[in-house]
Design an enzyme around this catalytic site. Structure first.
Site, PDB file in Angstrom:
ATOM      1  N   HIS A 177       0.830  -1.202   0.000  1.00  0.00           N
ATOM      2  CA  HIS A 177       0.000   0.000   0.000  1.00  0.00           C
ATOM      3  C   HIS A 177       0.871   1.262   0.000  1.00  0.00           C
ATOM      4  CE1 HIS A 177      -3.137   2.856   1.211  1.00  0.00           C
ATOM      5  NE2 HIS A 177      -2.322   3.260   2.183  1.00  0.00           N
ATOM      6  N   HIS A 187       1.190   5.355  -2.013  1.00  0.00           N
ATOM      7  CA  HIS A 187       1.636   6.680  -1.577  1.00  0.00           C
ATOM      8  C   HIS A 187       2.886   7.194  -2.280  1.00  0.00           C
ATOM      9  CE1 HIS A 187      -1.149   7.433   1.712  1.00  0.00           C
ATOM     10  NE2 HIS A 187      -1.013   6.178   2.101  1.00  0.00           N
ATOM     11  N   GLU A 190      -5.698   9.650   0.845  1.00  0.00           N
ATOM     12  CA  GLU A 190      -6.046   8.218   0.877  1.00  0.00           C
ATOM     13  C   GLU A 190      -7.086   7.852  -0.170  1.00  0.00           C
ATOM     14  OE1 GLU A 190      -4.853   5.654   2.199  1.00  0.00           O
ATOM     15  OE2 GLU A 190      -3.547   6.389   3.783  1.00  0.00           O
ATOM     16  N   SER A 224      -4.022   1.405  -4.707  1.00  0.00           N
ATOM     17  CA  SER A 224      -3.469   0.102  -4.319  1.00  0.00           C
ATOM     18  C   SER A 224      -4.535  -0.928  -4.001  1.00  0.00           C
ATOM     19  CB  SER A 224      -2.555   0.276  -3.096  1.00  0.00           C
ATOM     20  OG  SER A 224      -3.292   0.746  -1.987  1.00  0.00           O
TER      21      SER A 224
END
Length: 571
Positions: free
Chosen positions: A400, A405, A445, A464
């Site tokens: 993730h 990110h 997010e 993701s």
């Protein structure tokens, strides 16, 4: 049969996941562990008889007066702080504040001016329960049943997993944990010191203290009077090295505790997670980023997710992500058959935007995580999700972090937006941290943006996790324009797909709106990041502002000179 039996035996440590804002600072807030409600039943305690016993002690004529009680309470608090200072070279738990010294002085003055009776020396023999009961007895009877906040220091003989049992006892005792901190203990025979702030009635607190003191899990338990943060000079990290003190974990989604976690009944996976988490706990500012030798099973999980991202990226991912992804491929960092090392990702980001990475053991509190962004530091896990669930993880894992990110942290505009979120969090109130964490949730997010008339994803939770991504662009959820003041108070949940997403016109537009919103925050000072000293500076004096203006004027001079030279060349 064996697996079923093992799972059944662990149900007593399971978490019933529910939502709460992930706050990490002492003040009134939603509970940090409301989303860690333990489901089992422990042995019921005879609270009524314990309370009656304590009442009898309180009625004993040898008990101290109110002034002596106040003095003793301050002594307890002072003694605890001295112990913590001795063990941690002057550093105390985040929640302890210098205002305690002032409170202590007031308590002493009150004690000295009240002319206590001759038997006040007996206060040294009082237990904390008796102190609380004496203070309650001096008030009206309703005070005993009023909910109030108490600060407990628990010293665990066993590992951190034993904290689950203690939290269950607190829950069964009608206590609501609103703040939780932990750190390894230097006291012999004790593995961890836990600071917990609990909301409950005095009556239930008396019973809880009695119960906890009978537990073999705890070496000792101390209760402190509640203190307040000094809002004029709050502690927050001023340099990236201070992030060593900003790694407090949420009690949430741990394989050991959550029976719905894919790794709950997999002992090998749990041991692997613990091994990697311990590496992160040992990391300090300035250390070399540790290298993790990933197993074939973990690489296989990475490959499955990586190939899925390659399929979805052209149609659904924003241009900035696609560009950064290509740069990572060109540098041979992103390949399907190899998990990138954190140190390699760190060097890549440092080269492009100055962002750096540091290992994290798990899900951090919002305040700690946001504080890191202020210094262009991203705290990243290094463990891999369970192989039986490659396309979903209940908590942030390394896949993730790397695929969600990190590529966008190589984009200057996105990196700046992330840092400004972090800077806004330094010294912010708990209510504002809740709002900032909500903005973070719906942007970094799960954010969407417009690109040539189409909606694209830029949030890491979408990039993701293909299930959430396809849901977001399916037309089923409601898409709203990004407005920070509205986004900040929008309820969200992390158990199902979001019913609402916020769409930014662009990263620049999102930054402009965010800056205007942040300017209305109640923080009584402004914070800026000085890239030369790598420090967060509070702008609260005329001298500081004059120095900053001098630096900005010099920059403007360079810009004007460069612009004039360009005009001369083009002329």
């Amino acid at each position: 049969m064996a697996v079923a039996a093992a799972q059944k035996s662990r149900e007593m440590f399971a978490i019933n996941k529910s939502y709460s804002i992930e706050n990490g600072y002492p003040a009134r807030r939603r509970s940090l562990v409301d989303d860690a409600r333990f489901e089992t039943i422990v042995v019921k305690q005879t609270k009524h008889s314990v309370l009656e016993e304590a009442r009898q002690l309180a009625n004993d004529a040898s008990l101290a007066t109110d002034a002596a009680v106040a003095h003793f309470a301050s002594q307890l608090q002072r003694q605890h702080l001295d112990q913590i200072n001795d063990q941690y070279d002057g550093q105390v738990f985040e929640s302890e504040d210098k205002s305690i010294e002032h409170d202590h002085e007031n308590d002493v003055e009150s004690s000295e001016s009240s002319e206590p009776s001759s038997d006040n020396d007996s206060d040294a023999g009082l237990t904390e329960e008796e102190v609380l009961l004496e203070k309650a007895a001096s008030q009206d009877k309703d005070a005993e049943m009023a909910v109030q906040r108490a600060t407990l220091v628990l010293r665990l003989r066993e590992g951190i997993n034993s904290l689950a049992r203690v939290l269950k006892v607190i829950e069964n005792g009608k206590g609501n944990v609103v703040h939780l901190e932990s750190r390894p203990s230097k006291e012999q025979g004790v593995q961890f010191d836990i600071l917990a702030k609990v909301d409950m009635t005095r009556k239930d607190l008396l019973a809880l203290m009695k119960t906890l003191r009978q537990s073999s899990t705890l070496a000792s338990i101390t209760i402190l009077a509640e203190d307040n943060i000094n809002v004029k000079n709050p502690w927050f990290p001023r340099h990236a090295r201070d992030l060593d003190n900003c790694n407090h974990l949420m009690t949430k989604y741990e394989p050991e505790l959550d029976m719905n976690h894919p790794g709950f009944s997999d002992k090998v996976y749990r041991n692997r997670r613990k091994e990697i988490a311990n590496i992160a706990f040992e990391y300090k500012f300035g250390d070399l980023i540790p290298v993790i030798e990933y197993t074939a099973d973990e690489v296989g999980t990475w490959t499955a997710v990586f190939n899925n991202v390659l399929d979805l990226m052209p149609k659904h991912f924003c241009m900035e992500y696609r560009d950064a992804f290509k740069m990572l491929q060109d540098d041979n960092i992103f390949t399907a058959d190899k998990i990138p090392q954190l140190k390699d990702m760190n060097e890549f980001l440092k080269k492009h935007t100055g962002f750096t990475l540091r290992p994290a053991a798990g899900l951090l509190t919002a305040r700690d995580f946001l504080a890191s962004l202020a210094f262009r530091v991203f705290q990243s896990t290094q463990y891999i999700r369970h192989s039986t669930s490659p396309f979903h993880t209940p908590e942030p894992d390394y896949i993730h972090e790397v695929l969600g990110h990190m590529p966008l942290l190589a984009d200057p505009s996105f990196a700046q937006f992330s840092q400004e979120l972090g800077l806004a969090s330094l010294g912010a109130s708990d209510e504002e941290i809740e709002k900032l964490s909500t903005v973070y949730w719906f942007t970094i997010e799960f954010g969407l943006c417009k690109e040539q008339g189409e909606v694209k994803a830029y949030g890491a939770g979408l990039l993701s996790a293909y299930g959430e991504l396809l849901h977001a662009v399916s037309g089923k959820p409601e898409l709203r324009p990004f407005e920070p003041s509205i986004t900040a108070v929008q309820p969200y949940q992390d158990q199902e797909y979001q019913p609402i997403y916020f769409v930014a016109e662009s990263f620049e537009d999102a930054k402009d709106k965010f800056r205007k919103w942040v300017s209305s925050m109640s923080r009584p000072f402004e914070v800026r990041y000085n890239p030369h000293t790598q420090r967060a500076e509070i702008l609260d004096s005329v001298e500081q502002l004059n120095n900053l203006m001098t630096q900005l004027n010099l920059e403007m001079l360079h810009l004007n000179t460069a612009l004039n030279k360009l005009k001369m060349r083009s002329g």
